[in-house]
Design a protein around this motif. Sequence first.
Motif, mmCIF file in Angstrom:
data_model
loop_
_atom_site.group_PDB
_atom_site.id
_atom_site.type_symbol
_atom_site.label_atom_id
_atom_site.label_comp_id
_atom_site.label_asym_id
_atom_site.label_seq_id
_atom_site.Cartn_x
_atom_site.Cartn_y
_atom_site.Cartn_z
ATOM 1 N N TYR A 186 0.836 -1.205 0.000
ATOM 2 C CA TYR A 186 0.000 0.000 0.000
ATOM 3 C C TYR A 186 0.872 1.258 0.000
ATOM 4 O O TYR A 186 0.601 2.196 -0.755
ATOM 5 N N LYS A 187 1.904 1.280 0.830
ATOM 6 C CA LYS A 187 2.768 2.467 0.890
ATOM 7 C C LYS A 187 3.472 2.712 -0.435
ATOM 8 O O LYS A 187 3.646 3.861 -0.853
ATOM 9 N N TYR A 213 3.720 5.874 -5.386
ATOM 10 C CA TYR A 213 3.626 5.914 -6.843
ATOM 11 C C TYR A 213 2.510 6.860 -7.287
ATOM 12 O O TYR A 213 2.698 7.701 -8.164
ATOM 13 N N LEU A 214 1.345 6.726 -6.653
ATOM 14 C CA LEU A 214 0.212 7.558 -7.054
ATOM 15 C C LEU A 214 0.426 9.030 -6.707
ATOM 16 O O LEU A 214 -0.006 9.905 -7.442
ATOM 17 N N PHE A 215 1.094 9.313 -5.598
ATOM 18 C CA PHE A 215 1.383 10.701 -5.253
ATOM 19 C C PHE A 215 2.362 11.314 -6.242
ATOM 20 O O PHE A 215 2.335 12.512 -6.488
ATOM 21 N N LYS A 216 3.207 10.479 -6.819
ATOM 22 C CA LYS A 216 4.201 10.986 -7.766
ATOM 23 C C LYS A 216 3.612 11.206 -9.159
ATOM 24 O O LYS A 216 3.812 12.240 -9.763
ATOM 25 N N VAL A 217 2.879 10.226 -9.683
ATOM 26 C CA VAL A 217 2.395 10.316 -11.062
ATOM 27 C C VAL A 217 0.881 10.198 -11.172
ATOM 28 O O VAL A 217 0.346 10.227 -12.263
ATOM 29 N N ASP A 264 -12.092 8.663 -4.278
ATOM 30 C CA ASP A 264 -12.194 7.505 -3.391
ATOM 31 C C ASP A 264 -11.176 6.424 -3.742
ATOM 32 O O ASP A 264 -11.332 5.276 -3.327
ATOM 33 N N LEU A 265 -10.154 6.774 -4.497
ATOM 34 C CA LEU A 265 -9.187 5.784 -4.955
ATOM 35 C C LEU A 265 -8.417 5.153 -3.794
ATOM 36 O O LEU A 265 -8.379 3.927 -3.666
ATOM 37 N N LEU A 266 -7.802 5.957 -2.946
ATOM 38 C CA LEU A 266 -7.017 5.400 -1.844
ATOM 39 C C LEU A 266 -7.884 4.618 -0.861
ATOM 40 O O LEU A 266 -7.523 3.487 -0.497
ATOM 41 N N PRO A 267 -9.027 5.151 -0.420
ATOM 42 C CA PRO A 267 -9.887 4.334 0.450
ATOM 43 C C PRO A 267 -10.379 3.063 -0.246
ATOM 44 O O PRO A 267 -10.546 2.020 0.397
ATOM 45 N N GLY A 268 -10.588 3.142 -1.550
ATOM 46 C CA GLY A 268 -11.007 1.959 -2.299
ATOM 47 C C GLY A 268 -9.939 0.883 -2.311
ATOM 48 O O GLY A 268 -10.246 -0.311 -2.235
ATOM 49 N N ILE A 269 -8.672 1.307 -2.408
ATOM 50 C CA ILE A 269 -7.572 0.344 -2.363
ATOM 51 C C ILE A 269 -7.529 -0.325 -0.993
ATOM 52 O O ILE A 269 -7.337 -1.537 -0.892
ATOM 53 N N VAL A 270 -7.731 0.463 0.067
ATOM 54 C CA VAL A 270 -7.730 -0.108 1.419
ATOM 55 C C VAL A 270 -8.889 -1.100 1.560
ATOM 56 O O VAL A 270 -8.713 -2.189 2.114
#
Length: 101
Positions: A31-32, A37-41, A50-56
């Motif tokens: 997850y980290k 990666y997502l914060f960069k690109v 809701d992408l990050l909560p969806g991944i969790v």
Amino acid sequence: MGIQDIIEGKKQWRAHVARVKALPPDYQIVYKEIQRYLFKVGPIDLLDSDLLPGIVDFFEEGAASGKGVLAVTGTDVAAFCDDLIKDSRTYADVYQESIEQ
């Protein structure tokens, strides 16, 4: 954005981080890396989506079913991330457009 909005945003983020810390260690590591990666690109509207909560949510389901994290994401985690954001406008798109002009 008022002070109440900022306070509410911090509460939501802290709750999100607590959910991540409750995941098994291998899920936390992946997850980290995904988050980095997502914060960069990643998508421009990443924090408003809701992408990050969806991944969790996805990871919690995988962990509850006893699957290893790579069984959930696949062995190519970057490809997993790229698939998640394939239809979103990203910072990489903005950068590419700026150098083409």
